[in-house]
Structure formats: C-alpha cells, structure tokens
Design a protein around this motif. Structure first.
Motif, mmCIF file in Angstrom:
data_model
loop_
_atom_site.group_PDB
_atom_site.id
_atom_site.type_symbol
_atom_site.label_atom_id
_atom_site.label_comp_id
_atom_site.label_asym_id
_atom_site.label_seq_id
_atom_site.Cartn_x
_atom_site.Cartn_y
_atom_site.Cartn_z
ATOM 1 N N GLU A 1 -7.053 -6.972 -9.177
ATOM 2 C CA GLU A 1 -8.326 -6.257 -9.042
ATOM 3 C C GLU A 1 -8.386 -5.084 -10.022
ATOM 4 O O GLU A 1 -9.423 -4.841 -10.649
ATOM 5 C CB GLU A 1 -8.489 -5.725 -7.615
ATOM 6 C CG GLU A 1 -8.656 -6.807 -6.576
ATOM 7 C CD GLU A 1 -8.575 -6.273 -5.160
ATOM 8 O OE1 GLU A 1 -9.316 -6.803 -4.318
ATOM 9 O OE2 GLU A 1 -7.784 -5.347 -4.883
ATOM 10 N N TRP A 2 -7.287 -4.360 -10.139
ATOM 11 C CA TRP A 2 -7.241 -3.225 -11.067
ATOM 12 C C TRP A 2 -7.386 -3.712 -12.507
ATOM 13 O O TRP A 2 -8.108 -3.102 -13.303
ATOM 14 C CB TRP A 2 -5.954 -2.433 -10.872
ATOM 15 C CG TRP A 2 -5.994 -1.138 -11.615
ATOM 16 C CD1 TRP A 2 -5.307 -0.829 -12.745
ATOM 17 C CD2 TRP A 2 -6.783 0.009 -11.302
ATOM 18 N NE1 TRP A 2 -5.610 0.445 -13.149
ATOM 19 C CE2 TRP A 2 -6.517 0.997 -12.286
ATOM 20 C CE3 TRP A 2 -7.688 0.307 -10.288
ATOM 21 C CZ2 TRP A 2 -7.126 2.243 -12.273
ATOM 22 C CZ3 TRP A 2 -8.292 1.563 -10.280
ATOM 23 C CH2 TRP A 2 -8.012 2.500 -11.268
ATOM 24 N N TYR B 1 -6.197 -1.117 -4.489
ATOM 25 C CA TYR B 1 -6.588 -2.249 -5.318
ATOM 26 C C TYR B 1 -5.347 -3.025 -5.724
ATOM 27 O O TYR B 1 -4.387 -2.434 -6.222
ATOM 28 C CB TYR B 1 -7.346 -1.768 -6.569
ATOM 29 C CG TYR B 1 -8.626 -1.063 -6.192
ATOM 30 C CD1 TYR B 1 -9.786 -1.790 -5.958
ATOM 31 C CD2 TYR B 1 -8.660 0.309 -6.017
ATOM 32 C CE1 TYR B 1 -10.956 -1.149 -5.573
ATOM 33 C CE2 TYR B 1 -9.821 0.961 -5.630
ATOM 34 C CZ TYR B 1 -10.966 0.219 -5.409
ATOM 35 O OH TYR B 1 -12.116 0.850 -5.015
ATOM 36 N N GLN C 1 -8.355 4.349 -1.322
ATOM 37 C CA GLN C 1 -8.759 2.958 -1.529
ATOM 38 C C GLN C 1 -7.629 2.297 -2.297
ATOM 39 O O GLN C 1 -7.059 2.903 -3.212
ATOM 40 C CB GLN C 1 -10.048 2.860 -2.342
ATOM 41 C CG GLN C 1 -11.248 3.349 -1.600
ATOM 42 C CD GLN C 1 -12.519 3.170 -2.405
ATOM 43 O OE1 GLN C 1 -12.500 3.117 -3.627
ATOM 44 N NE2 GLN C 1 -13.632 3.086 -1.719
ATOM 45 N N PHE D 1 -10.989 -4.479 -13.172
ATOM 46 C CA PHE D 1 -11.737 -3.235 -13.336
ATOM 47 C C PHE D 1 -11.539 -2.670 -14.747
ATOM 48 O O PHE D 1 -12.505 -2.303 -15.418
ATOM 49 C CB PHE D 1 -11.293 -2.223 -12.276
ATOM 50 C CG PHE D 1 -11.810 -0.826 -12.532
ATOM 51 C CD1 PHE D 1 -13.150 -0.529 -12.375
ATOM 52 C CD2 PHE D 1 -10.947 0.179 -12.925
ATOM 53 C CE1 PHE D 1 -13.633 0.744 -12.607
ATOM 54 C CE2 PHE D 1 -11.416 1.466 -13.160
ATOM 55 C CZ PHE D 1 -12.754 1.748 -13.004
ATOM 56 N N GLY E 1 -0.285 -2.459 -7.949
ATOM 57 C CA GLY E 1 -1.705 -2.141 -7.870
ATOM 58 C C GLY E 1 -1.907 -0.640 -7.992
ATOM 59 O O GLY E 1 -1.040 0.086 -8.485
ATOM 60 N N GLN F 1 0.810 -1.207 0.000
ATOM 61 C CA GLN F 1 0.000 0.000 0.000
ATOM 62 C C GLN F 1 0.850 1.267 0.000
ATOM 63 O O GLN F 1 0.367 2.346 0.307
ATOM 64 C CB GLN F 1 -0.964 -0.008 1.178
ATOM 65 C CG GLN F 1 -2.009 -1.082 1.037
ATOM 66 C CD GLN F 1 -3.078 -0.999 2.100
ATOM 67 O OE1 GLN F 1 -2.905 -0.379 3.124
ATOM 68 N NE2 GLN F 1 -4.191 -1.629 1.844
#
Length: 69
Positions: A54-55, A50, A48, A58, A34, A4
């Motif tokens: 996940e990205w 991701y 947020q 999307f 991410g 993160q």
C-alpha cells in the motif's frame, strides 16, 4: 513482531516548512516494512497503518503526480 509494531522514530518531511501554518504528518517504519502515519500536531491522536504494498502504491502515485502536487 506485529506488523503494526513501530520500529523507527517518526519523521516529518523536510518539505513541511515551519511556523504555525504547518499541516503535516509524520511517518515511521513498521516491523513488516510498511508505514505508520500520524498527525504531527496531535501525535497521541492515533495512527494509521499501511502495508508495504500500500505504501509503495502511494509513493508511485505521488511520483506520478496523481495528487495534483
């Protein structure tokens, strides 16, 4: 490095236009590949995160028209 950890500047889409009617998000890369996403009108309001997969999912949805745009 944390997954993160934001490792690039936040960028707003060139499709966001201008003026006071903007309702946009800004996106930055994270250390794990991410993305971090924040509200462009309230950049201090939180992020947020991701994961890369996940990205990618999307983006596939956006490109496939899954969001009606």
């Amino acid at each position: 490095m944390s997954s993160q950890e934001v490792v690039s500047p936040f960028m707003k889409s060139s499709f966001s236009g201008g003026g006071s009617a903007n309702e946009c998000v800004e996106v930055a890369h994270t250390a794990d590949g991410g993305r971090a996403v924040r509200d462009s009108k309230n950049p201090g309001g939180g992020l947020q995160f991701y994961a890369p997969e996940e990205w990618a999912a999307f983006l596939d949805g956006v490109k496939g028209g899954a969001f009606g745009g």
